[in-house]
Scaffold this active site. Structure first.
Site, PDB file in Angstrom:
ATOM      1  N   ASN A  65      -6.320 -10.538  -6.515  1.00 51.21           N
ATOM      2  CA  ASN A  65      -6.390 -11.077  -5.158  1.00 51.21           C
ATOM      3  C   ASN A  65      -7.717 -11.764  -4.842  1.00 51.21           C
ATOM      4  O   ASN A  65      -7.775 -12.669  -4.034  1.00 51.21           O
ATOM      5  CB  ASN A  65      -6.128  -9.972  -4.123  1.00 51.21           C
ATOM      6  CG  ASN A  65      -6.925  -8.707  -4.378  1.00 51.21           C
ATOM      7  OD1 ASN A  65      -6.945  -8.196  -5.499  1.00 51.21           O
ATOM      8  ND2 ASN A  65      -7.585  -8.205  -3.368  1.00 51.21           N
ATOM      9  N   GLN A  88       0.197 -10.498  -5.434  1.00 52.11           N
ATOM     10  CA  GLN A  88      -0.346 -11.856  -5.349  1.00 52.11           C
ATOM     11  C   GLN A  88       0.448 -12.869  -6.171  1.00 52.11           C
ATOM     12  O   GLN A  88       0.206 -14.065  -6.071  1.00 52.11           O
ATOM     13  CB  GLN A  88      -1.824 -11.872  -5.773  1.00 52.11           C
ATOM     14  CG  GLN A  88      -2.735 -11.112  -4.819  1.00 52.11           C
ATOM     15  CD  GLN A  88      -2.868 -11.767  -3.445  1.00 52.11           C
ATOM     16  OE1 GLN A  88      -2.549 -12.946  -3.260  1.00 52.11           O
ATOM     17  NE2 GLN A  88      -3.310 -11.007  -2.466  1.00 52.11           N
ATOM     18  N   SER A 111       4.658  -7.303  -1.109  1.00 50.58           N
ATOM     19  CA  SER A 111       4.402  -7.222   0.321  1.00 50.58           C
ATOM     20  C   SER A 111       4.795  -8.566   0.943  1.00 50.58           C
ATOM     21  O   SER A 111       4.294  -9.610   0.510  1.00 50.58           O
ATOM     22  CB  SER A 111       2.904  -6.970   0.523  1.00 50.58           C
ATOM     23  OG  SER A 111       2.676  -6.252   1.693  1.00 50.58           O
ATOM     24  N   ALA A 112       5.683  -8.541   1.953  1.00 53.48           N
ATOM     25  CA  ALA A 112       6.255  -9.790   2.476  1.00 53.48           C
ATOM     26  C   ALA A 112       5.225 -10.733   3.102  1.00 53.48           C
ATOM     27  O   ALA A 112       5.365 -11.944   3.026  1.00 53.48           O
ATOM     28  CB  ALA A 112       7.343  -9.471   3.494  1.00 53.48           C
ATOM     29  N   HIS A 113       4.177 -10.153   3.721  1.00 52.31           N
ATOM     30  CA  HIS A 113       3.251 -11.032   4.453  1.00 52.31           C
ATOM     31  C   HIS A 113       2.385 -11.888   3.539  1.00 52.31           C
ATOM     32  O   HIS A 113       1.663 -12.755   4.004  1.00 52.31           O
ATOM     33  CB  HIS A 113       2.391 -10.231   5.436  1.00 52.31           C
ATOM     34  CG  HIS A 113       1.327  -9.381   4.818  1.00 52.31           C
ATOM     35  ND1 HIS A 113       0.015  -9.766   4.794  1.00 52.31           N
ATOM     36  CD2 HIS A 113       1.376  -8.172   4.217  1.00 52.31           C
ATOM     37  CE1 HIS A 113      -0.704  -8.813   4.210  1.00 52.31           C
ATOM     38  NE2 HIS A 113       0.100  -7.836   3.851  1.00 52.31           N
ATOM     39  N   CYS A 118     -10.048  -6.334   2.879  1.00 49.02           N
ATOM     40  CA  CYS A 118     -10.128  -4.901   3.176  1.00 49.02           C
ATOM     41  C   CYS A 118     -11.526  -4.344   2.929  1.00 49.02           C
ATOM     42  O   CYS A 118     -11.758  -3.146   3.053  1.00 49.02           O
ATOM     43  CB  CYS A 118      -9.141  -4.119   2.322  1.00 49.02           C
ATOM     44  SG  CYS A 118      -7.552  -4.881   2.215  1.00 49.02           S
ATOM     45  N   THR A 152       0.841  -1.204   0.000  1.00 49.64           N
ATOM     46  CA  THR A 152       0.000   0.000   0.000  1.00 49.64           C
ATOM     47  C   THR A 152       0.875   1.252   0.000  1.00 49.64           C
ATOM     48  O   THR A 152       0.631   2.194  -0.770  1.00 49.64           O
ATOM     49  CB  THR A 152      -0.949  -0.010   1.225  1.00 49.64           C
ATOM     50  OG1 THR A 152      -1.759  -1.183   1.142  1.00 49.64           O
ATOM     51  CG2 THR A 152      -1.835   1.212   1.255  1.00 49.64           C
ATOM     52  N   THR A 172      13.864   5.205  10.010  1.00 53.91           N
ATOM     53  CA  THR A 172      14.766   4.071  10.278  1.00 53.91           C
ATOM     54  C   THR A 172      14.201   2.800   9.668  1.00 53.91           C
ATOM     55  O   THR A 172      13.032   2.473   9.878  1.00 53.91           O
ATOM     56  CB  THR A 172      14.931   3.901  11.810  1.00 53.91           C
ATOM     57  OG1 THR A 172      15.403   5.141  12.328  1.00 53.91           O
ATOM     58  CG2 THR A 172      15.902   2.785  12.141  1.00 53.91           C
TER      59      THR A 172
END
Ligand code: PLP
Length: 402
Positions: free
Chosen positions: A173, A203, A223-225, A347, A93, A261
């Site tokens: 998705n 996806q 997106s890693a998740h 979402c 996002t 950071t």
């Protein structure tokens, strides 16, 4: 003191299941995935030993920086791009917002058209509407056919020298449809050579083959998740020199393009998750495809409708409908049995119908009855059989009448 404990931490053996214990079956992997144990182990070491700020000048800082740059190199290599073209963000996002909001600042009276797909994720759709309002841009929505595939002849008609950005996904998705990214990219390059091309590949990674050389995007987001990595970390691939402005300003992190950071444990976790996701890709695809087929057969036997185009889809996704039953009723009934599926996007609200199904021309009872079942490489045969058995029972209980 707040103590966070996992809600379900019992490890249930097969014997126990036979004695009445319920297996928990997670089939909502397009929403998010479980972090791979190896990823967690790697992240744990960073949290415990190499927790320095990668921008600090001392050894603890340079050790963390080393891990971060090694991760950047790993990810760049896996994608077949240069390390300096990878920027770390908090997820897809943010990456999408970054590209769309910074490219919008380049708009002029002669270059003010956005082309976005009708079945894109809300991160693209909502951001497009927001930047159109702020920068006075025109939005052209690219329609899909009944399988959810973007219409190339429609794209061709919309492409001209006024196009600033084309934002499209590689795989959907909600229904798993694969898009012809290579053809889309070729069309964009030939008909609107000055346009930027953003590919949302969230996806695809770890579930289907990606060829960045052939796709030839200016920007690509991950997106890693979604591939058994941690939440809150993602990346932006931006072809060298293409990203015009930062979204988040402050320190000089990410070569001055993304302040704040860096999340080093997350970055290292994402790189490890990416390595694991591509390691046995063919084998994993085959396994997920087998489960998809088993689920499709059962849906058909039970009198349901399969929405996902199985011959052109992600191997892990199957969206099906049981007309007359509401998708969220089925979701809740399965959830009571500890089986977790989704209606459409995680979402969106449970009451509304999906914009993706609507764009595919799917309406009424079929749209309202839709559920998405999404497996992962971690899904087991045992889980699939338990799901199929329970699905039949639950549909009977809900009074599904084909
Ligand atoms: N794009 C697609 C296709 C997605 O499926 C998702 C997540 O559901 C996103 C973008 C947004 O990803 P994140 O919530 O990790 O920022």
């Amino acid at each position: 003191m707040l103590t966070i404990l996992p809600r379900h931490f019992a490890i249930i053996t097969t014997d126990q299941q036979q004695e009445g214990f319920k297996l928990e079956v997670y089939l909502d992997n397009n929403a998010t995935t479980r972090v791979d144990d190896e990823v967690l182990d790697t992240m744990r070491l960073i949290y415990i030993y190499d927790y320095g700020n990668p921008n600090s000048l001392h050894r603890k800082g340079s050790d963390a920086a080393q891990h971060m740059e090694d991760s950047r190199r790993i990810l760049a290599k896996l994608l077949g791009v240069k390390s300096k073209e990878i920027f770390f963000t908090s997820g897809a996002t943010e990456s999408i917002n970054w590209v769309m909001r910074s490219v919008a600042r380049l708009a002029s009276e002669k270059r003010n058209k956005l082309i976005i797909g009708a079945v894109e994720h809300k991160a693209v759709l909502k951001t497009a509407h927001d930047i159109a309002r702020i920068h006075n841009l025109d939005i052209a929505i690219l329609p899909v056919d009944e399988k959810g595939v973007y219409l190339l002849d429609e794209l061709e008609k919309k492409l001209d020298e006024t196009v600033l950005l084309v934002a499209l996904m590689s795989a959907n998705n909600e229904v798993g449809t694969l898009q012809p990214v290579e053809e889309i990219s070729k069309l964009v390059r030939s008909k609107a050579p000055r346009a930027f091309l953003l590919v949302d590949a969230v996806q695809s990674f770890g579930k289907s083959k990606m060829d960045l050389k052939a796709w030839n995007p200016d920007f690509l987001v991950l997106s890693a998740h979604k591939f058994h990595g941690p939440k809150g970390i993602g990346l932006l691939y931006a072809r060298e020199g293409r990203i015009p402005f930062p979204l988040i300003t402050g320190g000089e992190q990410e070569r001055g393009f993304r302040a704040g950071t860096q999340n080093v444990p997350g970055i290292v976790g994402m790189a490890r998750a990416a390595e694991l996701a591509v390691k046995d890709l063919e084998k994993n695809i085959e396994k997920m495809r087998k489960f998809q087929k088993l689920i499709a057969e059962k849906v058909e036997t039970l009198g349901g409708v399969i929405i996902t185009p199985l011959n052109n889809s992600l191997p892990n996704t199957i969206t099906a409908s049981f007309p007359g039953i509401l998708g969220h009723h089925l979701l809740n009934a399965l959830s009571l049995e500890k089986i977790y599926v989704s209606t459409h996007s995680a979402c969106s609200s449970s009451e509304s119908t999906s914009h993706v199904l609507e764009a595919m021309g799917i309406k009424g009872k079929i749209a309202l009855g839709a559920i998405r079942i999404s497996t992962s490489r971690m899904t087991t045969e045992e889980e699939i059989s338990f799901f199929l058995e329970t699905l039949e029972k639950v549909l009977k209980f809900l009074g599904f009448d084909r």
